[in-house]
Scaffold this active site. Structure first.
Site, PDB file in Angstrom:
ATOM      1  N   CYS A  10      -3.964   2.357   9.294  1.00 25.54           N
ATOM      2  CA  CYS A  10      -5.045   3.193   8.756  1.00 25.54           C
ATOM      3  C   CYS A  10      -6.219   2.279   8.413  1.00 25.54           C
ATOM      4  O   CYS A  10      -6.320   1.179   8.966  1.00 25.54           O
ATOM      5  CB  CYS A  10      -4.567   4.029   7.565  1.00 25.54           C
ATOM      6  SG  CYS A  10      -4.018   3.082   6.128  1.00 25.54           S
ATOM      7  N   ASN A  13      -4.853   0.391   4.449  1.00 23.51           N
ATOM      8  CA  ASN A  13      -3.415   0.055   4.330  1.00 23.51           C
ATOM      9  C   ASN A  13      -2.907   0.171   2.894  1.00 23.51           C
ATOM     10  O   ASN A  13      -2.022  -0.567   2.473  1.00 23.51           O
ATOM     11  CB  ASN A  13      -3.117  -1.350   4.896  1.00 23.51           C
ATOM     12  CG  ASN A  13      -1.628  -1.646   5.106  1.00 23.51           C
ATOM     13  OD1 ASN A  13      -1.205  -2.802   5.026  1.00 23.51           O
ATOM     14  ND2 ASN A  13      -0.822  -0.643   5.356  1.00 23.51           N
ATOM     15  N   CYS A  15      -2.975   3.717   1.508  1.00 24.16           N
ATOM     16  CA  CYS A  15      -2.605   5.134   1.346  1.00 24.16           C
ATOM     17  C   CYS A  15      -1.751   5.641   2.511  1.00 24.16           C
ATOM     18  O   CYS A  15      -0.546   5.817   2.385  1.00 24.16           O
ATOM     19  CB  CYS A  15      -3.850   6.017   1.181  1.00 24.16           C
ATOM     20  SG  CYS A  15      -4.784   5.689  -0.337  1.00 24.16           S
ATOM     21  N   ARG A  16      -2.386   5.889   3.653  1.00 25.69           N
ATOM     22  CA  ARG A  16      -1.688   6.594   4.735  1.00 25.69           C
ATOM     23  C   ARG A  16      -0.658   5.743   5.464  1.00 25.69           C
ATOM     24  O   ARG A  16       0.499   6.172   5.647  1.00 25.69           O
ATOM     25  CB  ARG A  16      -2.711   7.155   5.732  1.00 25.69           C
ATOM     26  CG  ARG A  16      -3.570   8.247   5.125  1.00 25.69           C
ATOM     27  CD  ARG A  16      -4.786   8.524   5.977  1.00 25.69           C
ATOM     28  NE  ARG A  16      -5.720   7.397   5.965  1.00 25.69           N
ATOM     29  CZ  ARG A  16      -6.792   7.289   6.730  1.00 25.69           C
ATOM     30  NH1 ARG A  16      -7.057   8.248   7.591  1.00 25.69           N
ATOM     31  NH2 ARG A  16      -7.586   6.250   6.623  1.00 25.69           N
ATOM     32  N   ASP A 126      -8.028  10.966   5.419  1.00 27.97           N
ATOM     33  CA  ASP A 126      -8.133   9.931   4.383  1.00 27.97           C
ATOM     34  C   ASP A 126      -8.137  10.586   3.001  1.00 27.97           C
ATOM     35  O   ASP A 126      -9.025  11.382   2.701  1.00 27.97           O
ATOM     36  CB  ASP A 126      -9.444   9.169   4.629  1.00 27.97           C
ATOM     37  CG  ASP A 126      -9.626   8.004   3.697  1.00 27.97           C
ATOM     38  OD1 ASP A 126      -8.893   7.910   2.680  1.00 27.97           O
ATOM     39  OD2 ASP A 126     -10.504   7.172   3.970  1.00 27.97           O
TER      40      ASP A 126
HETATM   41  P1  4NP Z   1      -6.088   4.409   3.687  1.00 24.38           P
HETATM   42  O1  4NP Z   1      -7.108   4.969   2.599  1.00 24.38           O
HETATM   43  O2  4NP Z   1      -6.941   4.027   4.895  1.00 24.38           O
HETATM   44  O3  4NP Z   1      -5.223   5.575   3.972  1.00 24.38           O
HETATM   45  O4  4NP Z   1      -5.381   3.238   3.074  1.00 24.38           O
HETATM   46  C1  4NP Z   1      -8.213   4.245   2.126  1.00 24.38           C
HETATM   47  C2  4NP Z   1      -8.048   3.202   1.260  1.00 24.38           C
HETATM   48  C3  4NP Z   1      -9.138   2.513   0.778  1.00 24.38           C
HETATM   49  C4  4NP Z   1     -10.414   2.881   1.180  1.00 24.38           C
HETATM   50  C5  4NP Z   1     -10.576   3.916   2.068  1.00 24.38           C
HETATM   51  C6  4NP Z   1      -9.475   4.592   2.546  1.00 24.38           C
HETATM   52  N1  4NP Z   1     -11.539   2.201   0.666  1.00 24.38           N
HETATM   53  O5  4NP Z   1     -12.674   2.599   0.980  1.00 24.38           O
HETATM   54  O6  4NP Z   1     -11.373   1.215  -0.079  1.00 24.38           O
END
Ligand code: 4NP
Length: 155
Positions: A10, A13, A15-16, A126
């Site tokens: 993702c 790294n 959350c998803r 997201d």
């Molecule tokens: P992920 O979610 O891609 O599912 O881990 C996010 C985590 C952090 C951020 C954006 C999305 N961020 O902008 O820091």
């Protein structure tokens, strides 16, 4: 069947993709399948961190313990080290394709929702800037997709 090595990707790294890793690990253990899982982010801002506390809390309620630490996708290693690289959304997939300049690894690049049978979504959205519902939806979609992915690997 040789070991399948699957990398979930993702943006951050946190959350998803750690959720996909944790849910898939859970299914793999239940099935006694020969599959190794890992996850990474196209961005490295959160490298070394545990999954987002909100994501961990929602996952824990369904029995998933998210233990991984964030890391950035490393094209010099990861394209070769994994058999399947599973992007959470279209932007992640486009980013991976750009890094695969010669298209050598195009056959390894897929999207998580390709494996869904119950959810109509074409991306795992997201959840970072949203509320509880977003985190629940992430797990709903990932549970659906992980089941389909494991079935595909066992075929
Ligand atoms: P992920 O979610 O891609 O599912 O881990 C996010 C985590 C952090 C951020 C954006 C999305 N961020 O902008 O820091």
């Amino acid at each position: 069947m040789p070991t399948s090595r699957v990398l979930f990707v993702c943006l951050g790294n946190i959350c998803r993709s750690p959720t996909a890793e944790g849910v898939m690990q859970h299914l793999v253990e239940q099935a006694g399948a020969d599959v190794r899982v890992d996850s990474a982010g196209t961005g490295g801002w959160h490298a070394g961190e545990r999954a987002d506390p909100r994501m961990r809390e929602h996952a824990a309620k369904r029995g998933y313990d998210l233990t991984s630490r964030a890391r950035a996708f490393d094209r010099s290693v990861d394209f070769e080290a994994f058999d399947l690289i599973v992007a959470m959304d279209d932007s992640n997939l486009a980013n991976l394709r750009r890094q695969d300049r010669a298209g050598r690894y195009a056959h390894k690049l897929v999207k998580m929702t390709d494996y869904c049978s119950r959810h109509p979504h074409s991306e795992v959205p997201d959840p970072y800037y949203g509320g509880d519902q977003g985190f629940e939806l992430v797990i709903d979609i990932i549970e659906d997709a992980a089941g389909g992915l494991l079935a595909e690997l066992q075929r």
